[in-house]
Write an enzyme that holds these catalytic residues in place. Structure first.
Site, PDB file in Angstrom:
ATOM      1  N   GLY A  55     130.461  28.475 -35.901  1.00 21.73           N
ATOM      2  CA  GLY A  55     129.085  27.983 -35.875  1.00 21.73           C
ATOM      3  C   GLY A  55     128.103  29.048 -35.397  1.00 21.73           C
ATOM      4  O   GLY A  55     127.088  29.326 -36.059  1.00 21.73           O
TER       5      GLY A  55
ATOM      6  N   VAL B   8     132.956  22.820 -43.178  1.00 18.87           N
ATOM      7  CA  VAL B   8     133.737  24.033 -42.914  1.00 18.87           C
ATOM      8  C   VAL B   8     134.991  23.681 -42.099  1.00 18.87           C
ATOM      9  O   VAL B   8     136.017  24.355 -42.167  1.00 18.87           O
ATOM     10  CB  VAL B   8     132.872  25.059 -42.135  1.00 18.87           C
ATOM     11  CG1 VAL B   8     133.651  26.339 -41.849  1.00 18.87           C
ATOM     12  CG2 VAL B   8     131.592  25.384 -42.898  1.00 18.87           C
TER      13      VAL B   8
ATOM     14  N   ASN C 266     133.002  29.653 -32.458  1.00 17.85           N
ATOM     15  CA  ASN C 266     133.048  30.952 -33.133  1.00 17.85           C
ATOM     16  C   ASN C 266     132.409  30.910 -34.522  1.00 17.85           C
ATOM     17  O   ASN C 266     131.572  31.753 -34.846  1.00 17.85           O
ATOM     18  CB  ASN C 266     134.508  31.411 -33.269  1.00 17.85           C
ATOM     19  CG  ASN C 266     135.037  31.973 -31.965  1.00 17.85           C
ATOM     20  OD1 ASN C 266     134.273  32.446 -31.116  1.00 17.85           O
ATOM     21  ND2 ASN C 266     136.340  31.913 -31.794  1.00 17.85           N
TER      22      ASN C 266
ATOM     23  N   HIS D 147     142.304  24.357 -49.754  1.00 14.66           N
ATOM     24  CA  HIS D 147     142.178  25.457 -48.787  1.00 14.66           C
ATOM     25  C   HIS D 147     143.361  25.366 -47.809  1.00 14.66           C
ATOM     26  O   HIS D 147     143.243  24.899 -46.689  1.00 14.66           O
ATOM     27  CB  HIS D 147     140.847  25.300 -48.042  1.00 14.66           C
ATOM     28  CG  HIS D 147     140.542  26.422 -47.104  1.00 14.66           C
ATOM     29  ND1 HIS D 147     140.546  27.740 -47.477  1.00 14.66           N
ATOM     30  CD2 HIS D 147     140.212  26.411 -45.779  1.00 14.66           C
ATOM     31  CE1 HIS D 147     140.224  28.492 -46.428  1.00 14.66           C
ATOM     32  NE2 HIS D 147     140.029  27.708 -45.394  1.00 14.66           N
TER      33      HIS D 147
HETATM   34  N1  APR Z   1     129.573  17.499 -32.232  1.00 13.12           N
HETATM   35  C1  APR Z   1     129.199  18.793 -32.138  1.00 13.12           C
HETATM   36  N2  APR Z   1     130.056  19.793 -31.804  1.00 13.12           N
HETATM   37  C2  APR Z   1     131.329  19.462 -31.546  1.00 13.12           C
HETATM   38  C3  APR Z   1     131.805  18.138 -31.632  1.00 13.12           C
HETATM   39  C4  APR Z   1     130.858  17.115 -31.988  1.00 13.12           C
HETATM   40  N3  APR Z   1     131.211  15.837 -32.099  1.00 13.12           N
HETATM   41  N4  APR Z   1     133.134  18.157 -31.329  1.00 13.12           N
HETATM   42  C5  APR Z   1     133.483  19.433 -31.082  1.00 13.12           C
HETATM   43  N5  APR Z   1     132.406  20.240 -31.210  1.00 13.12           N
HETATM   44  C6  APR Z   1     132.281  21.686 -31.001  1.00 13.12           C
HETATM   45  C7  APR Z   1     133.094  22.217 -29.830  1.00 13.12           C
HETATM   46  O1  APR Z   1     132.458  21.908 -28.587  1.00 13.12           O
HETATM   47  C8  APR Z   1     133.131  23.712 -30.129  1.00 13.12           C
HETATM   48  O2  APR Z   1     132.059  24.404 -29.506  1.00 13.12           O
HETATM   49  O3  APR Z   1     132.817  22.414 -32.106  1.00 13.12           O
HETATM   50  C9  APR Z   1     132.988  23.771 -31.659  1.00 13.12           C
HETATM   51  C10 APR Z   1     134.183  24.386 -32.365  1.00 13.12           C
HETATM   52  O4  APR Z   1     134.222  25.737 -32.027  1.00 13.12           O
HETATM   53  P1  APR Z   1     135.578  26.588 -31.897  1.00 13.12           P
HETATM   54  O5  APR Z   1     136.548  25.843 -31.043  1.00 13.12           O
HETATM   55  O6  APR Z   1     135.196  27.991 -31.525  1.00 13.12           O
HETATM   56  O7  APR Z   1     136.190  26.557 -33.378  1.00 13.12           O
HETATM   57  P2  APR Z   1     135.772  27.512 -34.596  1.00 13.12           P
HETATM   58  O8  APR Z   1     136.612  28.729 -34.593  1.00 13.12           O
HETATM   59  O9  APR Z   1     134.298  27.650 -34.640  1.00 13.12           O
HETATM   60  O10 APR Z   1     136.274  26.611 -35.833  1.00 13.12           O
HETATM   61  C11 APR Z   1     135.644  25.385 -36.127  1.00 13.12           C
HETATM   62  O11 APR Z   1     135.984  25.599 -38.491  1.00 13.12           O
HETATM   63  O12 APR Z   1     137.121  27.176 -39.769  1.00 13.12           O
HETATM   64  C12 APR Z   1     137.181  25.911 -39.169  1.00 13.12           C
HETATM   65  O13 APR Z   1     139.548  25.608 -38.699  1.00 13.12           O
HETATM   66  C13 APR Z   1     138.270  25.823 -38.125  1.00 13.12           C
HETATM   67  O14 APR Z   1     138.229  23.429 -37.879  1.00 13.12           O
HETATM   68  C14 APR Z   1     137.808  24.658 -37.303  1.00 13.12           C
HETATM   69  C15 APR Z   1     136.279  24.778 -37.367  1.00 13.12           C
END
Ligand code: APR
Length: 307
Positions: A13, A117, A11, A174
């Site tokens: 990214g 982030v 979400n 934060h």
């Molecule tokens: N390399 C690349 N991507 C990865 C890896 C990795 N090693 N490990 C996990 N991911 C990806 C997941 O596959 C997923 O698509 O990170 C993404 C995280 O996306 P969401 O689950 O939608 O989380 P999001 O809401 O984007 O939040 C991400 O940001 O604000 C902070 O607290 C939040 O820690 C969280 C982060």
């Protein structure tokens, strides 16, 4: 052309990639470990270019080699909160992910600026700094600008005034210990204390501190991403355009605010070199002790990743 890499196509990214593309100042590459996810989302964003009028390249990949030559790497990879969790509950999982991500940044984009982030933000930023061993101006976290935007939006709602007239400032970690600063928050230059009573200010401060959790409570299986991606985009723009914009962000402190060996939210000046200056505000006794409590909470988290 500038190049920005966004790690994680979830979400936060993907929304960041969309906002960056619309800003039209850099090619953007989005990386994720899930096959097809960054490629599909990048194609979708690229296909909106003729409609929205941006003219930058947007690509998705599972190969970290594609982040080579990035000016900035935004790290959003990791798990997000669910109801009942606070940001520190994410630490064990997200620290491992951050280490993998940082090894790849070190290998493929060693000259980049890293904006973290992933939560818990201040501890993850500290880990990224230690892992990459980059200079402190090149590793910092997006946090206070988001918290300040939340504070500003609640002030504008309370005043029934234009959000454009509100300037708000939130320092500290934060998390639950963040330190909203009403004394440094104004509406058209008028201090908050001249516009509302203490009870109202404290109610808005409480809502600001819990703003992320309020959204998690509504969404149930995810956390905020529209406002976080907006704050990231503003910070990326300040760096790429070298605007010297002053925003609160999680920076490594080396004596500033009396703190050492910690990443904590403080006002910083952003330019082409990343964090070009840390601005030291004069704090009241109450604010200084709140910042100290916040620093202690972050230090406790940092201690757990050292053991
Ligand atoms: N390399 C690349 N991507 C990865 C890896 C990795 N090693 N490990 C996990 N991911 C990806 C997941 O596959 C997923 O698509 O990170 C993404 C995280 O996306 P969401 O689950 O939608 O989380 P999001 O809401 O984007 O939040 C991400 O940001 O604000 C902070 O607290 C939040 O820690 C969280 C982060």
């Amino acid at each position: 052309m500038n190049k920005v890499a966004v790690i994680g196509s979830g979400n936060v990214g993907a929304t960041t990639v969309q906002r960056l593309a619309e800003l039209n100042i850099a090619d953007v590459v989005m990386v994720d470990i899930v096959e097809g996810l960054p490629q599909g989302k990048a194609l979708d964003i690229l296909q909106a270019a003729p409609l929205m009028g941006y003219d930058v390249d947007v690509t998705g990949t599972n190969d970290y080699a594609d982040i080579a030559d990035s000016d900035i790497v935004v790290v959003t990879a990791g798990i997000a909160r669910k109801p009942g969790m606070d940001r520190s509950d994410l630490l064990a999982t997200n620290i491992k992910i951050t280490q993998q991500v940082c090894e790849n940044i070190q290998k493929y984009a060693p000259d980049s600026i890293i904006m973290t982030v992933t939560n818990p933000l201040d501890i993850i930023t500290y880990a990224a700094l230690r892992c990459t061993q980059f200079d402190r101006n090149r590793v910092f976290g997006m946090s206070g600008l988001l918290d300040s935007s939340r504070f500003a939006s609640f002030i504008a709602k309370e005043m029934n005034c234009s959000v454009r007239d509100v300037d708000a400032m939130v320092l500290g970690g934060h998390g639950d210990s963040m330190v909203p600063l009403p004394e440094y928050s104004t509406v058209s230059g008028i201090p908050l204390s001249k516009l509302m009573d203490n009870e109202t200010i404290n109610r808005i401060i409480d809502r600001t501190i819990n703003a992320g959790a309020e959204i998690v409570g509504h969404l149930k299986n995810g956390s905020a991403f529209y406002a976080p991606s907006a704050a990231i985009t503003i910070m990326v723009e300040a760096i790429l355009k070298d605007t010297k914009k002053i925003v609160p962000a999680s920076a490594f402190l080396n004596g500033e605010y009396g703190q050492h060996d910690i990443c904590l939210g403080v006002p910083v000046k952003l330019g082409r070199c990343g964090v070009e200056e840390i601005i030291e505000l004069e704090l009241t006794e109450r604010e200084a002790s709140a910042l100290q409590r916040s620093a202690e909470a972050v230090k406790n988290g940092i201690a757990t990743i050292r053991t």
